[in-house]
Design a protein around this motif. Structure first.
Motif, mmCIF file in Angstrom:
data_model
loop_
_atom_site.group_PDB
_atom_site.id
_atom_site.type_symbol
_atom_site.label_atom_id
_atom_site.label_comp_id
_atom_site.label_asym_id
_atom_site.label_seq_id
_atom_site.Cartn_x
_atom_site.Cartn_y
_atom_site.Cartn_z
ATOM 1 N N UNK A 22 159.507 -148.900 48.803
ATOM 2 C CA UNK A 22 158.092 -149.167 48.570
ATOM 3 C C UNK A 22 157.926 -150.549 47.934
ATOM 4 N N UNK A 23 156.728 -151.127 47.982
ATOM 5 C CA UNK A 23 156.547 -152.495 47.506
ATOM 6 C C UNK A 23 156.948 -152.742 46.061
ATOM 7 N N UNK B 48 147.266 -153.511 53.820
ATOM 8 C CA UNK B 48 146.455 -153.508 52.601
ATOM 9 C C UNK B 48 147.221 -152.978 51.392
ATOM 10 N N UNK B 49 148.154 -152.037 51.615
ATOM 11 C CA UNK B 49 148.829 -151.446 50.466
ATOM 12 C C UNK B 49 150.321 -151.182 50.691
ATOM 13 N N UNK B 50 150.861 -151.597 51.816
ATOM 14 C CA UNK B 50 152.287 -151.442 52.058
ATOM 15 C C UNK B 50 152.744 -150.059 52.439
ATOM 16 N N UNK B 51 151.819 -149.124 52.646
ATOM 17 C CA UNK B 51 152.211 -147.763 53.016
ATOM 18 C C UNK B 51 152.764 -147.736 54.445
ATOM 19 N N UNK C 110 148.828 -151.641 64.171
ATOM 20 C CA UNK C 110 149.598 -152.404 63.194
ATOM 21 C C UNK C 110 150.815 -153.050 63.850
ATOM 22 N N UNK C 111 151.468 -152.341 64.758
ATOM 23 C CA UNK C 111 152.584 -152.935 65.505
ATOM 24 C C UNK C 111 152.097 -154.103 66.368
ATOM 25 N N UNK C 112 150.917 -153.946 66.929
ATOM 26 C CA UNK C 112 150.386 -154.968 67.838
ATOM 27 C C UNK C 112 150.124 -156.294 67.142
ATOM 28 N N UNK D 65 158.488 -147.221 36.189
ATOM 29 C CA UNK D 65 157.401 -146.721 35.341
ATOM 30 C C UNK D 65 156.041 -147.226 35.809
ATOM 31 N N UNK D 66 156.021 -148.427 36.349
ATOM 32 C CA UNK D 66 154.776 -149.034 36.821
ATOM 33 C C UNK D 66 154.870 -149.254 38.323
ATOM 34 N N UNK D 67 153.727 -149.053 38.999
ATOM 35 C CA UNK D 67 153.702 -149.104 40.459
ATOM 36 C C UNK D 67 152.654 -150.100 40.933
ATOM 37 N N UNK D 68 152.982 -150.819 41.998
ATOM 38 C CA UNK D 68 152.017 -151.767 42.570
ATOM 39 C C UNK D 68 150.836 -151.041 43.209
ATOM 40 N N UNK D 69 151.119 -149.898 43.862
ATOM 41 C CA UNK D 69 150.079 -149.167 44.577
ATOM 42 C C UNK D 69 150.136 -147.682 44.198
#
Length: 312
Positions: A20-21, A57-60, A67-69, A129-133
Motif C-alpha cells: 500500500x502507498x 486518487x488513493x492508490x487502492x 484505469x488500465x487504459x 501506525x500512520x496511514x496515507x489513506x
C-alpha cells in the motif's frame, strides 16, 4: 522446449495488489507513475512487464479497465517489452470481473493462478501506525479472512476467454507444489498448449515458504511433470527476492523482481524504483555468466502472439 542457452528473461512486476502507498513512496499508483516506472524497468533490462492498476486518487487496487487504459497504450508506444496483465487483482470479486481488463486489452500475456489458497498480508498492518489513506489498514487486516479463489472451473473459464478466444499465453503462477499438479491436469485435458511458462512463487503467507529446499523441490517436480515443455521463473517475496532470483538464474530459470514482490533493494533499505531492482538483478545475472533476453527473444521462448495482435 529448451531455453535458449544463457538467456534469462527478467520480468518486472510494477505495483501489484499487496503493498500500500504508506509502505513506500516509490510504489506507483497513478497512471503516469506506473507508465514511467514500467518504461524505466524495460530500459533497465526487463523484457516482460507485469501490470496491475491502481485508483489514481488513493492508490487502492483497481480492476477497472479504464484505469488500465490510461497507461497501457503509453507503455506500448514507448517500449517493445512484453506486457503481461494480472488476472488476480482483487481477492473479493468474480473471475469475470478480474479478467475484464485483459478481455479489453487482449495482451500477449496474463498471469493465471493455478489453485485456490489462503492469501494474507495482515501481519504487515502491525508495522505502521500512520496511514496515507483510510482504506489501507482495513484492507490489510481483513486479508486474514481472504480465500484467493481459483477453482478448476475458474481456470477453464480463463483459458477459454483469454487463451482460446484471444490468443493470450499465461504466466502460470504456482504458490505451492499442488498447483503444479493442477497445471499438469489442465495441460493434459487440453486447456493449455506447450510451451507453458511457470512462475514459482515463494514467501506469500498461505503459500509455500521461501526456503531453497522448496525451490529445488518445485523445480524437480516440474521437470518430472512437464519435461522439456516448459519455461520457468522464480518470484521470491520480500527479503527472498534477490537470493531466489540469483539461484534460479544459475539453475537455468528466469527471474522476476519488482515492487509488487518486494519494496526493498537490500535488507533494511527501500528501493528507489522498479528499475533499480531490475538493474541489480541484471548485473548479478550477467556477472554470473548469463545473458539477459530481449523482448523478442522472450517472445520466441514463450511462443507469444506478438504486440501487433493486442487491442490497445
Amino acid at each position: 522446449m529448451a531455453r535458449k542457452k544463457n538467456k534469462t528473461i527478467i520480468s518486472c512486476a510494477i505495483t501489484g495488489a499487496i503493498h500500500t502507498p504508506t509502505m513506500s513512496d516509490a510504489l506507483p499508483y497513478t497512471a503516469e507513475d506506473i507508465a514511467k516506472q514500467a518504461l524505466d524497468a524495460a530500459e533497465a533490462g526487463a523484457s516482460i512487464l507485469h501490470l496491475h492498476a491502481r485508483n489514481p486518487l488513493n492508490g487502492a487496487v483497481s480492476i477497472d479497465p479504464d484505469h488500465f487504459a490510461k497507461f497501457l497504450p503509453v507503455i506500448k508506444a514507448e517500449t517493445d517489452a512484453v506486457i503481461n496483465i494480472s488476472t488476480g487483482g482483487s481477492l473479493l470479486t468474480t473471475m469475470a470481473e478480474r479478467i475484464a481488463p485483459a478481455k479489453w486489452a487482449s495482451p500477449e500475456m496474463c498471469s493465471l493462478n493455478m489453485g485456490s489458497m489462503n492469501f494474507s498480508m495482515h501481519p504487515l498492518a502491525d508495522r505502521y501506525d500512520d496511514w496515507k489513506f483510510d482504506w489501507e489498514e482495513e484492507y490489510l487486516r481483513n486479508s486474514d479472512s481472504y480465500i484467493f479463489r481459483n477453482t478448476f472451473a475458474d481456470i477453464k473459464y480463463v483459458a477459454k476467454e483469454l487463451g482460446d478466444d484471444l490468443g493470450v499465453k499465461f504466466e502460470h503462477e504456482c504458490y505451492d507444489v499442488g498447483h503444479l499438479y493442477n497445471l499438469k491436469f489442465c495441460l493434459d485435458t487440453g486447456m493449455f498448449k506447450a510451451p507453458i511458462f511457470i512462475q514459482f512463487i515463494f514467501g506469500i503467507l498461505g503459500g509455500i515458504g521461501a526456503d531453497m529446499d522448496n525451490l529445488m523441490f518445485m523445480k524437480q517436480t516440474a521437470d518430472r511433470l512437464f519435461g522439456d515443455d516448459y519455461q520457468w521463473s522464480v518470484l521470491g517475496a520480500g527479503n527472498s527476492q534477490m537470493s531466489f532470483a540469483t539461484t534460479a538464474s544459475q539453475l537455468g530459470g528466469n527471474v522476476r523482481v519488482g515492487l509488487e514482490d518486494s519494496l526493498f533493494i537490500k535488507r533494511g533499505e527501500l528501493a528507489e524504483s522498479n528499475a533499480q531492482q531490475v538493474t541489480k538483478i541484471r548485473r548479478i545475472v550477467e556477472d554470473l555468466g548469463c545473458e539477459v533476453a530481449t523482448p523478442d527473444e522472450a517472445r520466441e521462448m514463450l511462443g507469444l502472439k506478438g504486440p501487433n495482435q493486442t487491442a490497445f
